[in-house]
Design a protein around this motif. Sequence first.
Motif, PDB file in Angstrom:
ATOM      1  N   LEU A  60       0.779  -1.352   0.057  1.00  0.00           N
ATOM      2  CA  LEU A  60       0.079   0.392   0.044  1.00  0.00           C
ATOM      3  C   LEU A  60       0.579   1.098   0.233  1.00  0.00           C
ATOM      4  CD1 LEU A  60      -2.431  -0.900   2.876  1.00  0.00           C
ATOM      5  CD2 LEU A  60      -2.980  -1.002   0.016  1.00  0.00           C
ATOM      6  N   ARG A  62       0.274   5.820   0.132  1.00  0.00           N
ATOM      7  CA  ARG A  62      -1.027   7.317  -0.024  1.00  0.00           C
ATOM      8  C   ARG A  62       0.183   8.374  -0.536  1.00  0.00           C
ATOM      9  NH1 ARG A  62      -3.068  10.902   4.854  1.00  0.00           N
ATOM     10  NH2 ARG A  62      -5.166  11.598   4.036  1.00  0.00           N
ATOM     11  N   VAL A  64      -0.530  12.247  -1.022  1.00  0.00           N
ATOM     12  CA  VAL A  64      -1.287  13.311  -0.971  1.00  0.00           C
ATOM     13  C   VAL A  64      -1.050  15.351  -1.639  1.00  0.00           C
ATOM     14  CG1 VAL A  64      -2.564  15.194   1.231  1.00  0.00           C
ATOM     15  CG2 VAL A  64      -1.924  13.149   1.689  1.00  0.00           C
ATOM     16  N   SER A  99      -8.150   7.869   5.076  1.00  0.00           N
ATOM     17  CA  SER A  99      -6.858   8.086   5.560  1.00  0.00           C
ATOM     18  C   SER A  99      -6.583   6.270   6.002  1.00  0.00           C
ATOM     19  CB  SER A  99      -7.800   8.141   7.330  1.00  0.00           C
ATOM     20  OG  SER A  99      -6.171   8.281   7.886  1.00  0.00           O
ATOM     21  N   LEU A 100      -5.522   6.174   6.619  1.00  0.00           N
ATOM     22  CA  LEU A 100      -5.150   4.599   7.260  1.00  0.00           C
ATOM     23  C   LEU A 100      -4.754   4.300   8.294  1.00  0.00           C
ATOM     24  CD1 LEU A 100      -2.610   4.598   3.904  1.00  0.00           C
ATOM     25  CD2 LEU A 100      -4.617   2.839   3.756  1.00  0.00           C
ATOM     26  N   SER A 103      -1.418   6.504  10.334  1.00  0.00           N
ATOM     27  CA  SER A 103      -0.788   7.515   9.852  1.00  0.00           C
ATOM     28  C   SER A 103      -1.007   8.768  10.579  1.00  0.00           C
ATOM     29  CB  SER A 103      -2.334   7.539   8.609  1.00  0.00           C
ATOM     30  OG  SER A 103      -3.545   7.870   8.955  1.00  0.00           O
ATOM     31  N   TYR A 127     -13.605   5.795   9.102  1.00  0.00           N
ATOM     32  CA  TYR A 127     -13.194   6.035   7.470  1.00  0.00           C
ATOM     33  C   TYR A 127     -13.602   6.358   5.754  1.00  0.00           C
ATOM     34  CZ  TYR A 127      -8.670   3.757   9.708  1.00  0.00           C
ATOM     35  OH  TYR A 127      -7.749   3.551  10.174  1.00  0.00           O
ATOM     36  N   LEU A 132     -12.841   1.019  -0.344  1.00  0.00           N
ATOM     37  CA  LEU A 132     -11.567   1.542   0.911  1.00  0.00           C
ATOM     38  C   LEU A 132     -11.023   0.395   1.181  1.00  0.00           C
ATOM     39  CD1 LEU A 132      -8.737   3.070   1.933  1.00  0.00           C
ATOM     40  CD2 LEU A 132     -11.200   3.744   3.968  1.00  0.00           C
ATOM     41  N   GLY A 233      -7.058  11.312   0.180  1.00  0.00           N
ATOM     42  CA  GLY A 233      -5.559  11.636  -0.249  1.00  0.00           C
ATOM     43  C   GLY A 233      -5.667  10.115  -1.691  1.00  0.00           C
ATOM     44  N   TYR A 234      -5.026  10.224  -2.384  1.00  0.00           N
ATOM     45  CA  TYR A 234      -4.597   8.814  -3.486  1.00  0.00           C
ATOM     46  C   TYR A 234      -4.421   7.400  -2.475  1.00  0.00           C
ATOM     47  CZ  TYR A 234      -5.885  12.446  -6.853  1.00  0.00           C
ATOM     48  OH  TYR A 234      -6.685  13.197  -7.343  1.00  0.00           O
ATOM     49  N   ILE A 235      -4.882   6.361  -1.962  1.00  0.00           N
ATOM     50  CA  ILE A 235      -4.808   5.555  -1.701  1.00  0.00           C
ATOM     51  C   ILE A 235      -4.417   3.915  -2.739  1.00  0.00           C
ATOM     52  CG2 ILE A 235      -4.894   3.693  -0.102  1.00  0.00           C
ATOM     53  CD1 ILE A 235      -6.159   5.700   1.881  1.00  0.00           C
ATOM     54  N   TYR A 269       3.238   2.518   2.049  1.00  0.00           N
ATOM     55  CA  TYR A 269       2.924   2.673   3.712  1.00  0.00           C
ATOM     56  C   TYR A 269       3.067   2.004   5.249  1.00  0.00           C
ATOM     57  CZ  TYR A 269      -0.828   1.110   7.153  1.00  0.00           C
ATOM     58  OH  TYR A 269      -0.823   0.925   8.793  1.00  0.00           O
TER      59      TYR A 269
END
Length: 407
Positions: A60, A62, A64, A99-100, A103, A127, A132, A233-235, A269
């Motif tokens: 994973l 992320r 932003v 979010s994650l 994080s 979340y 997701l 954010g792009y996950i 991640y």
Amino acid sequence: MTMRLDVLPILSTLRRHRLTATLLVLQIALTCAIVSNAIFLIGDRLGWMMTPTGIAEDRLMRIVVSDIGRRGDIHARAQADLAELRGLPGVEAATIGNSLPFSGTTWNSDVSRSPVQGATATAVTLYYGEGLAELLGSRLVAGRFFRSDEYAWLDDHLEGKAPGPTVTLITRDLATRLFGDGNPLGGTLYMHGDVLRVVGVLERLPGAAGFTRDRANDSIVLPWRMVPASGGGYIVRAREGETEKALVDAVKALKRLDPRRVIVSARTYPAIRARFFADDRATAVTLAAVSIALLVITALGIVGLASFWVGQRRRQIGIRRALGASRKDILRYFQTENFLLASMGIGLGMVLAYGINIVLMREYELPGLPLVYLPVGAAVLWALGQAAVLAPALRAASVPPVVATRG
């Protein structure tokens, strides 16, 4: 009887060196108290740092971004960005989420089983993001994931153009906390005016800030589609073994679609999680260093005192040797003497360790010290004491009987 005869002369000797013996006992007590609590806190921090997330951590990332100005249809632009990311060779899935786990960027709220104002509520991590939970790899243990028709745009809701969510996913820990042994599927939760029906239960999904260890998985997922402007954010989930390359390619793709956008952060991640636990790691290292330093100082104190007493008692040792004491007897004498001093210090140290923990619990909300850590600290100090006194004791055992006739 033999042990009693060994101990009595030792205690008599220690009474004649009361100040020196007392200082060593106090040093051992302080070391025992601090090391016992430090070992417990180190274990607590390491346990917290190793909390499982249940997601595909090594795949994973992320990203932003910050857009300059508001241009065109933000929903269409978000979908175009996601289509581009999903088309990259090393990318398996992509979405825009808030979010994650672990994080640090957390969205929280309160949920309740009752619609009554002031009813008992539970703080949860929220979340958001289309698909997701599936993208993260969270395992579904009951129910289902969201259907496509259940998603809505978060920014539309914030602007009053869309109603609130009506369904939710919750974690198994939260389901137990809220519903007990009952079946959570189809159950109703109330969140600031929104009525949520539980449609699925996830095995685990820790919060972005984690709350406390026993409440780490108090999380819910809501069916919101997001755009970067509303805090998303792009996950991205990469294919196996292609995480680093996929991150580089994803950043290039986003810049290519809009060269004016600013990449605020782009991390895998594992890097995000390491950043979150940096303070805990530093605390554990600091406590370990302090514990080692205290143990070394205590060992040096034992060596120094034992060496001093060997020098002071050389003639007495020689007399004992002349009267038939073996090297083994002399060695056992000093080891027993040290064991008695260590035991006095450890006994006092256990009481002090418990007192220190009570203060830490009251002032810093730390967990209680399990009693098992006290014998662990005691065993460490007993072993340290015997190892530290060994060299001076061997030196004493080597004193020849002829010393008794000198001076």
